[in-house]
Write a protein that holds these residues in place. Sequence first.
Motif, PDB file in Angstrom:
ATOM      1  N   TYR A   1       0.797  -1.284  -0.019  1.00  0.00           N
ATOM      2  CA  TYR A   1      -0.023   0.008   0.056  1.00  0.00           C
ATOM      3  C   TYR A   1       1.020   1.482  -0.051  1.00  0.00           C
ATOM      4  O   TYR A   1       0.126   2.269  -0.141  1.00  0.00           O
ATOM      5  CB  TYR A   1      -0.882  -0.049   1.163  1.00  0.00           C
ATOM      6  N   SER A   2       2.010   1.138   0.032  1.00  0.00           N
ATOM      7  CA  SER A   2       2.973   2.186  -0.201  1.00  0.00           C
ATOM      8  C   SER A   2       3.191   2.707  -1.606  1.00  0.00           C
ATOM      9  O   SER A   2       3.672   3.846  -2.062  1.00  0.00           O
ATOM     10  CB  SER A   2       4.371   2.353   0.462  1.00  0.00           C
ATOM     11  N   TYR A   3       2.739   1.743  -2.352  1.00  0.00           N
ATOM     12  CA  TYR A   3       2.541   1.896  -3.938  1.00  0.00           C
ATOM     13  C   TYR A   3       4.059   2.567  -4.549  1.00  0.00           C
ATOM     14  O   TYR A   3       4.056   3.116  -5.222  1.00  0.00           O
ATOM     15  CB  TYR A   3       1.688   3.020  -4.525  1.00  0.00           C
ATOM     16  N   THR A   4       5.138   1.947  -3.922  1.00  0.00           N
ATOM     17  CA  THR A   4       6.604   2.121  -4.110  1.00  0.00           C
ATOM     18  C   THR A   4       7.329   0.890  -4.793  1.00  0.00           C
ATOM     19  O   THR A   4       7.471   0.116  -4.126  1.00  0.00           O
ATOM     20  CB  THR A   4       7.231   2.512  -2.773  1.00  0.00           C
ATOM     21  N   ARG A   5       7.188   0.963  -6.415  1.00  0.00           N
ATOM     22  CA  ARG A   5       7.817  -0.228  -6.960  1.00  0.00           C
ATOM     23  C   ARG A   5       9.202  -0.474  -6.489  1.00  0.00           C
ATOM     24  O   ARG A   5       9.698  -1.510  -6.316  1.00  0.00           O
ATOM     25  CB  ARG A   5       7.782   0.281  -8.350  1.00  0.00           C
ATOM     26  N   GLY A   6      10.296   0.943  -6.180  1.00  0.00           N
ATOM     27  CA  GLY A   6      11.663   0.520  -5.879  1.00  0.00           C
ATOM     28  C   GLY A   6      11.604  -0.398  -4.656  1.00  0.00           C
ATOM     29  O   GLY A   6      12.508  -1.232  -4.581  1.00  0.00           O
ATOM     30  N   ALA A   7      10.714  -0.063  -3.667  1.00  0.00           N
ATOM     31  CA  ALA A   7      11.029  -0.849  -2.176  1.00  0.00           C
ATOM     32  C   ALA A   7      10.478  -2.407  -2.499  1.00  0.00           C
ATOM     33  O   ALA A   7      11.091  -3.223  -1.981  1.00  0.00           O
ATOM     34  CB  ALA A   7      10.013  -0.233  -1.275  1.00  0.00           C
ATOM     35  N   ILE A   8       9.554  -2.478  -3.203  1.00  0.00           N
ATOM     36  CA  ILE A   8       8.947  -3.968  -3.446  1.00  0.00           C
ATOM     37  C   ILE A   8      10.085  -4.739  -4.306  1.00  0.00           C
ATOM     38  O   ILE A   8      10.489  -5.797  -4.005  1.00  0.00           O
ATOM     39  CB  ILE A   8       7.621  -3.917  -4.173  1.00  0.00           C
ATOM     40  N   LEU A   9      10.567  -4.116  -5.459  1.00  0.00           N
ATOM     41  CA  LEU A   9      11.414  -4.854  -6.282  1.00  0.00           C
ATOM     42  C   LEU A   9      12.909  -5.011  -5.618  1.00  0.00           C
ATOM     43  O   LEU A   9      13.475  -6.033  -5.501  1.00  0.00           O
ATOM     44  CB  LEU A   9      11.722  -3.826  -7.523  1.00  0.00           C
ATOM     45  N   SER A  10      13.171  -4.100  -4.741  1.00  0.00           N
ATOM     46  CA  SER A  10      14.284  -4.168  -3.719  1.00  0.00           C
ATOM     47  C   SER A  10      14.052  -5.367  -2.690  1.00  0.00           C
ATOM     48  O   SER A  10      15.025  -6.134  -2.504  1.00  0.00           O
ATOM     49  CB  SER A  10      14.654  -3.051  -3.210  1.00  0.00           C
ATOM     50  N   PHE A  11      12.911  -5.522  -2.229  1.00  0.00           N
ATOM     51  CA  PHE A  11      12.588  -6.635  -1.369  1.00  0.00           C
ATOM     52  C   PHE A  11      12.911  -8.157  -1.994  1.00  0.00           C
ATOM     53  O   PHE A  11      13.458  -8.991  -1.679  1.00  0.00           O
ATOM     54  CB  PHE A  11      11.400  -6.545  -0.609  1.00  0.00           C
ATOM     55  N   ILE A  12      12.386  -8.006  -3.320  1.00  0.00           N
ATOM     56  CA  ILE A  12      12.484  -9.297  -4.066  1.00  0.00           C
ATOM     57  C   ILE A  12      13.908  -9.521  -4.586  1.00  0.00           C
ATOM     58  O   ILE A  12      14.335 -10.621  -4.239  1.00  0.00           O
ATOM     59  CB  ILE A  12      11.710  -9.102  -5.352  1.00  0.00           C
ATOM     60  N   ALA A  13      14.703  -8.351  -4.737  1.00  0.00           N
ATOM     61  CA  ALA A  13      16.030  -8.534  -4.969  1.00  0.00           C
ATOM     62  C   ALA A  13      16.853  -9.074  -3.929  1.00  0.00           C
ATOM     63  O   ALA A  13      17.944  -9.834  -4.096  1.00  0.00           O
ATOM     64  CB  ALA A  13      16.752  -7.366  -5.460  1.00  0.00           C
ATOM     65  N   CYS A  14      16.530  -8.922  -2.563  1.00  0.00           N
ATOM     66  CA  CYS A  14      17.280  -9.399  -1.433  1.00  0.00           C
ATOM     67  C   CYS A  14      17.060 -11.069  -1.177  1.00  0.00           C
ATOM     68  O   CYS A  14      17.924 -11.688  -0.521  1.00  0.00           O
ATOM     69  CB  CYS A  14      17.035  -8.770  -0.175  1.00  0.00           C
ATOM     70  N   LEU A  15      16.072 -11.630  -1.875  1.00  0.00           N
ATOM     71  CA  LEU A  15      15.533 -13.151  -1.773  1.00  0.00           C
ATOM     72  C   LEU A  15      16.578 -13.770  -1.778  1.00  0.00           C
ATOM     73  O   LEU A  15      17.087 -14.933  -1.010  1.00  0.00           O
ATOM     74  CB  LEU A  15      14.340 -13.430  -2.409  1.00  0.00           C
ATOM     75  N   PRO A  16      17.457 -13.909  -2.872  1.00  0.00           N
ATOM     76  CA  PRO A  16      18.537 -14.997  -3.067  1.00  0.00           C
ATOM     77  C   PRO A  16      19.469 -14.829  -1.799  1.00  0.00           C
ATOM     78  O   PRO A  16      20.309 -15.905  -1.453  1.00  0.00           O
ATOM     79  CB  PRO A  16      19.053 -14.644  -4.316  1.00  0.00           C
ATOM     80  N   PHE A  17      19.790 -13.862  -1.316  1.00  0.00           N
ATOM     81  CA  PHE A  17      20.820 -13.540  -0.356  1.00  0.00           C
ATOM     82  C   PHE A  17      20.463 -14.344   1.023  1.00  0.00           C
ATOM     83  O   PHE A  17      21.437 -14.362   1.798  1.00  0.00           O
ATOM     84  CB  PHE A  17      21.313 -12.099  -0.311  1.00  0.00           C
ATOM     85  N   ILE A  18      19.289 -14.606   1.251  1.00  0.00           N
ATOM     86  CA  ILE A  18      18.979 -15.076   2.409  1.00  0.00           C
ATOM     87  C   ILE A  18      19.435 -16.418   2.403  1.00  0.00           C
ATOM     88  O   ILE A  18      19.606 -17.043   3.675  1.00  0.00           O
ATOM     89  CB  ILE A  18      17.228 -15.165   2.564  1.00  0.00           C
ATOM     90  N   PHE A  19      19.855 -17.027   1.259  1.00  0.00           N
ATOM     91  CA  PHE A  19      20.433 -18.492   1.129  1.00  0.00           C
ATOM     92  C   PHE A  19      21.870 -18.516   0.695  1.00  0.00           C
ATOM     93  O   PHE A  19      22.401 -19.631   0.582  1.00  0.00           O
ATOM     94  CB  PHE A  19      19.447 -19.158  -0.111  1.00  0.00           C
ATOM     95  N   TYR A  20      22.509 -17.209   0.793  1.00  0.00           N
ATOM     96  CA  TYR A  20      23.894 -17.022   0.315  1.00  0.00           C
ATOM     97  C   TYR A  20      24.719 -18.080   1.114  1.00  0.00           C
ATOM     98  O   TYR A  20      25.787 -18.878   0.646  1.00  0.00           O
ATOM     99  CB  TYR A  20      24.449 -15.672   0.550  1.00  0.00           C
ATOM    100  N   TYR A  21      24.773 -18.048   2.475  1.00  0.00           N
ATOM    101  CA  TYR A  21      25.454 -18.819   3.494  1.00  0.00           C
ATOM    102  C   TYR A  21      24.939 -20.490   3.577  1.00  0.00           C
ATOM    103  O   TYR A  21      26.013 -21.204   3.805  1.00  0.00           O
ATOM    104  CB  TYR A  21      25.581 -18.109   4.856  1.00  0.00           C
ATOM    105  N   THR A  22      24.005 -20.789   3.181  1.00  0.00           N
ATOM    106  CA  THR A  22      23.270 -22.156   3.459  1.00  0.00           C
ATOM    107  C   THR A  22      23.294 -22.944   2.359  1.00  0.00           C
ATOM    108  O   THR A  22      23.026 -24.050   2.154  1.00  0.00           O
ATOM    109  CB  THR A  22      22.080 -21.834   4.265  1.00  0.00           C
ATOM    110  N   ASN A  23      22.782 -22.192   1.206  1.00  0.00           N
ATOM    111  CA  ASN A  23      22.442 -23.029   0.041  1.00  0.00           C
ATOM    112  C   ASN A  23      22.911 -22.311  -1.384  1.00  0.00           C
ATOM    113  O   ASN A  23      22.041 -21.339  -1.928  1.00  0.00           O
ATOM    114  CB  ASN A  23      20.956 -23.451  -0.072  1.00  0.00           C
TER     115      ASN A  23
END
Length: 390
Positions: A199-221
């Motif tokens: 509901y913030s209607y901010t594409r940059g923030a939403i896309l940045s959240f999506i961009a972080c997802l791979p890094f959640i697994f950087y150390y483990t997978n």
Amino acid sequence: MTETKKANLLAWAIFFYLTMTIFYKAFSTIGMLLFVVLAFYVSKDSYKEVFKNKLQIFFSAFIFILILSVLVNGAGSYSKIKYYFIPLIFTGGFYQYGHMLSEKWIKRLIFWTLTLSAFSSFVGVIQVLFHYNIVKFTVDTYGRNQGALMGGAMYYSYPIAMISAMTLAALVHRSKFKRYVDTKVLIITLIINLIGLYYSYTRGAILSFIACLPFIFYYTNKKIFSAGLILGAILAGAVGYVVINQVDLGIYRFKKNNNSDSYRIALFKTALRMYEDKPVLGYGLRNYEAVCPDIQNENDIKPRFCKEHSHNQFLDAMAMTGSMGTIAYVLFFGGWLLTYLLSFRESFLITLPGFATYLSITMTDAPLYIGPVTSILFVMYGMLFIRKKA
């Protein structure tokens, strides 16, 4: 003052600088003052150790060039320097007292950061849906989620994107952090914040959240991490195609009547032109808006649109501080990223996704000028200097 009390002073400083800033950004000033008080209790040896770190040297150089850019140009503003100067000092406090923080304090800081961010998101969503701010007790017809009071947490929702990234990482690696935060708290606050993010209607923030997802697994997978990067690159390419070619998808903010894309491209071109004009030290920190109209007129950059910054942190460094500032910027943030990628601490499982989110945000905005973002970012920076318990 006992060592325990000094450690508690560090905790209170973090509480106001970070946690309360999520709710109301003015509280960061209290946190800054507490960090300054703590600085007087930090030993010279601790400061010496901290300033041996290359990141601290690069950070010092970056701040020095920000100041120099204004001095040389005789134009610009020092108003945001406080956001960077205080973190430069408080690293000594993290180094000397960070390892003494009690488990109780760590739980408290995490709990209030999550719950206050979720409360801010909730207030903002109610405001968007029903045009009423339940904290201010005022009618507000603004079409974006602004959060609780002054919009501190939900300013274009960038801080919430960073918090959501770290919350999701804590959920994925919950076995490592269950002693610090309850899983139910993670789930509930993540859901509320993701709704608030939408509901913030901010594409940059939403896309940045999506961009972080791979890094959640950087150390483990590494397989999931690599696959996520590939998918992210494909998504970024698709978004880039839509933006550059102004494709009308008719959904969300990818609509043809959305001028945000063409405005940003104009701001990017303007920043590049500024760098070409003054490639050494740029035009001076926070002097973009004053120079922008003349640059666009002289170079016939359309549409004519100027804001206080270029909406890209890297381009802003080029335009405002020239090559010298840009080199220091890249060394600091690039070195920080390498610290995460080439070493490991348990806390990196959470902070790397948050940092990746921040770096993604810098592609479409200038979050270093947003108080709540810098509060989250630089507490993460201070955490790099926490020693292992003796």
